[in-house]
Design an enzyme around this catalytic site. Structure first.
Site, PDB file in Angstrom:
ATOM      1  CG  ASP A  16      21.402  23.511  33.440  1.00  0.00           C
ATOM      2  OD1 ASP A  16      22.024  23.560  32.433  1.00  0.00           O
ATOM      3  OD2 ASP A  16      21.024  22.717  33.976  1.00  0.00           O
TER       4      ASP A  16
ATOM      5  CG  ASP B  90      21.940  20.834  28.571  1.00  0.00           C
ATOM      6  OD1 ASP B  90      23.214  20.270  28.847  1.00  0.00           O
ATOM      7  OD2 ASP B  90      21.209  21.482  29.415  1.00  0.00           O
TER       8      ASP B  90
END
Length: 158
Positions: free
Chosen positions: A115, A131
Site C-alpha cells: 500500500d 484498492d
C-alpha cells in the site's frame, strides 16, 4: 469480443497497480513518506497482511480461497448462466476483479499487499491503485444496479 475487452481492461488495471507498487518499493523505504500534493496526498510504503483497514491480518489462505471462488463464479456467470448485467456493470465488475487480482498477486508473491497512497487531509488508512479500482467499481456497480438496472431485481416467473 466483449469478454476479451473486459479481460484486457482488467489486465491494464493489474499492470498499473503492479507498476506503481514496484516504483514505490524501489523508491521509498518501508514506512518512508513523500508528499505529492502537500496537505492533500502523499506516498508511504506500507506492507499490509490483512484486508481493508488491516482486517483479517495473516489470513492469506482465506483471501486466496475467496478470490478463487469469485473467479469461478464470474466465469460460470459469464459463460453459462448470465445475469441481466448491463455492459456498464460488467465493466465495473472487471474493474473490481482487476483490482482484486492486483492485490492477489502481491499476497501470493510477497505474503502481503503493498500500500502506498496516504491522504494527508484526513486520517485514512494507506491504500493502493488496486484498492481505488475495487472501491470505485463497487460504488458504481451498486449505484447502477439500484437506480438503473430494473431487470436485475425482477423475479423470474417460471
Amino acid at each position: 469480443m466483449e469478454f476479451f475487452c473486459l479481460c484486457l481492461f482488467s489486465a491494464a488495471i493489474v499492470a498499473a497497480d503492479q507498476i506503481t507498487k514496484y516504483l514505490v518499493v524501489t523508491g521509498i523505504p518501508l514506512y518512508g513518506q513523500v508528499s505529492v500534493l502537500p496537505g492533500v496526498v502523499g506516498l508511504t510504503y506500507v506492507q499490509n497482511t490483512g484486508a481493508a483497514f488491516s482486517a483479517l491480518q495473516g489470513m492469506r489462505w482465506l483471501f486466496v480461497l475467496v478470490f478463487a471462488v469469485l473467479t469461478v463464479l464470474l466465469l460460470v456467470e459469464y459463460f453459462r448462466k448470465p445475469l441481466p448485467f448491463s455492459k456498464f456493470e460488467r465493466w465495473c465488475i472487471a474493474a473490481i476483479y482487476g483490482g482484486g487480482l492486483g492485490n492477489m498477486i502481491d499476497r501470493v508473491r510477497l505474503g502481503y499487499v503493498v500500500d502506498m497512497i496516504r491522504t494527508e487531509f484526513i486520517d485514512f488508512p494507506v491504500f493502493n491503485v488496486a484498492d481505488c479500482f475495487i472501491t470505485c467499481g463497487c460504488i458504481l456497480l451498486l449505484v447502477h444496479l439500484i437506480f438503473f438496472n430494473k431487470p436485475f431485481w425482477r423475479d423470474e416467473k417460471a
